[in-house]
Write an enzyme that holds these catalytic residues in place. Sequence first.
Site, mmCIF file in Angstrom:
data_model
loop_
_atom_site.group_PDB
_atom_site.id
_atom_site.type_symbol
_atom_site.label_atom_id
_atom_site.label_comp_id
_atom_site.label_asym_id
_atom_site.label_seq_id
_atom_site.Cartn_x
_atom_site.Cartn_y
_atom_site.Cartn_z
ATOM 1 N N GLU A 70 26.485 22.231 -5.477
ATOM 2 C CA GLU A 70 26.161 20.832 -5.693
ATOM 3 C C GLU A 70 27.441 20.001 -5.549
ATOM 4 O O GLU A 70 28.441 20.267 -6.200
ATOM 5 C CB GLU A 70 25.593 20.708 -7.122
ATOM 6 N N ASP A 126 26.474 22.644 -11.836
ATOM 7 C CA ASP A 126 27.112 22.441 -13.128
ATOM 8 C C ASP A 126 26.256 23.040 -14.236
ATOM 9 O O ASP A 126 25.032 23.067 -14.137
ATOM 10 C CB ASP A 126 27.266 20.932 -13.409
ATOM 11 N N ASP A 151 25.090 21.979 -16.845
ATOM 12 C CA ASP A 151 24.523 20.956 -17.732
ATOM 13 C C ASP A 151 23.093 20.637 -17.297
ATOM 14 O O ASP A 151 22.558 21.270 -16.400
ATOM 15 C CB ASP A 151 25.398 19.695 -17.733
ATOM 16 N N ASP A 199 21.818 18.090 -15.721
ATOM 17 C CA ASP A 199 21.686 17.652 -14.330
ATOM 18 C C ASP A 199 21.766 18.829 -13.375
ATOM 19 O O ASP A 199 21.007 18.921 -12.412
ATOM 20 C CB ASP A 199 22.794 16.654 -13.968
#
Length: 644
Positions: free
Chosen positions: A432, A505, A507, A509
């Site tokens: 990403e 990541d 997290d 998102d």
Amino acid sequence: MGTNTNTNAEYGADQIQILEGLEAVRKRPGMYIGSTSSRGLHHLVYEIVDNSVDEALAGYCDTIEVTILEGDCIRVTDNGRGIPVGINHKSGKPAVEVVFTILHAGGKFGGGGYKVSGGLHGVGASVVNALSDWLEVEIFHEGKVYRQRYERGVSVYPLEMIGECSPGKSGTQVTFCPDGTIFEETVFDYSVLKQRIREMAFLTKGIKICLEDRRDGKEREDVFHYEGGIKEFVCYLNHSKDPLYGDVIYCEGEKDGVYVEVAMQHNESFNDSTYSFVNNITTPEGGTHLAGFRNALTKTFNSYAKANKILKEGEAALSGEDIREGLTAIISVKIEEPQFEGQTKQKLGNSEARGAVDSIVSEQLTYFLEQNPSVAKAICEKSLMAQRAREAARKARDLTRRKTALENTSLPGKLADCSDKDPKNCEIFIVEGDSAGGSAKTARSRATQAILPLRGKILNVEKARLDKIYGNAEIKAMITAFGTGIHEDFDIEKLRYHKIIIMTDADVDGAHISTLMLTFMYRFMPDLIRKGFVYLAKPPLYKVERNKKVWYAYDDIELEQILKEIGRDGNNKIQRYKGLGEMDPEQLWETTMDPETRVLERVIFNEEDASEIDLTFNTLMGDKVEPRREFIEMNAKYVQNLDV
Ligand code: TTJ
């Protein structure tokens, strides 16, 4: 309790036959329950519960209780007629003992109803008994309570009357403890049982199934009771989607010995989420019942559209695919002797099922459409839109096909490919963001690791039509990099990397982006997942430094453990990574990419869970915000921790 008319000699022969039967089951358990893994373990429960569901289908039982007891034993109780305690003349034993000790004797003792036995199920209670350390059955019948106990399948005393109960009470209770010397896994997973039991409850309308966990520290319970049966199943599957109309269309009937139930409702999405069942068992490969349904659907909607001038003279007929766009449907048939075909024996073969489903659905759907013209119109219009989009998509695809033929499959510009050309050695990281992509390119092992950075949000294929999907740059890049093509062009042999690793990541998102990518693969290249080529990278959440030594923690629990080990004082420097971009290439390599030290999660795909997986993706990707919260918990079910 009747009299034993058999001679001793016959009785002896009988005993030998039983022991040989049990021996066979214990020797080759996989032949009877599929496997001795966690899956086989849970299968024992379904096998027992199926008997109570049969009693419910026959109309004599409305409540079933399933309890996980301390020590991972299972108790199943129903309020049916109770397994007969009278002597079975052929064997000279009480019928209940026959049920638990003779292979394949799980059938009915008189009384109509459908026998639930298909696929791996239906092997009978004797198999569960043979694979249990011990099993106890209690029967409540005409004011009396009977009991028998078996150990590893062999009765330890004859059936005995142990007391009285109120004359109105009847039912069967079975308690068993799976044999730890046979099963690799002996701990029951509540959520696995819950999922299948909910499905059983949906498929048997009106039945109440209570599931309870009584293990210390794990106490919980759920009650499943759906008066609407598969109608409610459809609502459940559509709960995070936007239905195209309020009603769930429902057809029910019986023909040529096939009992048919169909429930369906369209939603605003573009996928076909049809699930078929035979005797309450999922048929992932469909078969005659599904074929009958599809035929009826296509035929009925085309007739309606023509008769009502929605399709004009000379216009192309709606295809089945067009009509099934955004459809959620359950096809459930019950049949006395199901024949299963195909490699995995999951495809219904009985030809009478095709005709029965076709005629029942055609007749009742025609009537429904006449009675509900606004619903009929909404579906026809959605199908027409689908027809146009499909035509546009075909043109777009033809164009890309021709292009690839001309340009000789040129790889996407952003791809940093590896030098090794043997797919077995190669892996591709889908990363990403450009900055993390840059670090990954620096960090990678050039020979075997390719990097494909994707920019920004990936297109949500749950919410886009095919023409838009094929036009999307990110998706095109993935398709050409993988080399397999999609849909009918898909060819796993052309896969260029045997590990496709999604790296985002750590997290919310990042989780969302991985889900978008997984959704695309699940819908367009499901075999990639099925065959185990897709992985999630696991970047660390924390870096702990102390006296020039470094530790990485992949979650909060691990961080706690590290701190406990090294001591908590002012000498610790703890860094929380907010994204891959915060790591320098060396750290990224060490923690997430180096095959020697990294942790990968393989994405798995269990065919039996298809409706639940569909629901997960839809929940995550649909419009409703609320259901999305369950994301992390549900997603965890579809990954397997691997150290590769
Ligand atoms: C069969 O027809 C005569 C009356 O009893 C019917 C019967 O066997 N019913 C029945 C069996 N209800 N429940 C069971 C059963 C329940 C459990 C938990 C386990 C087994 C093997 C059977």
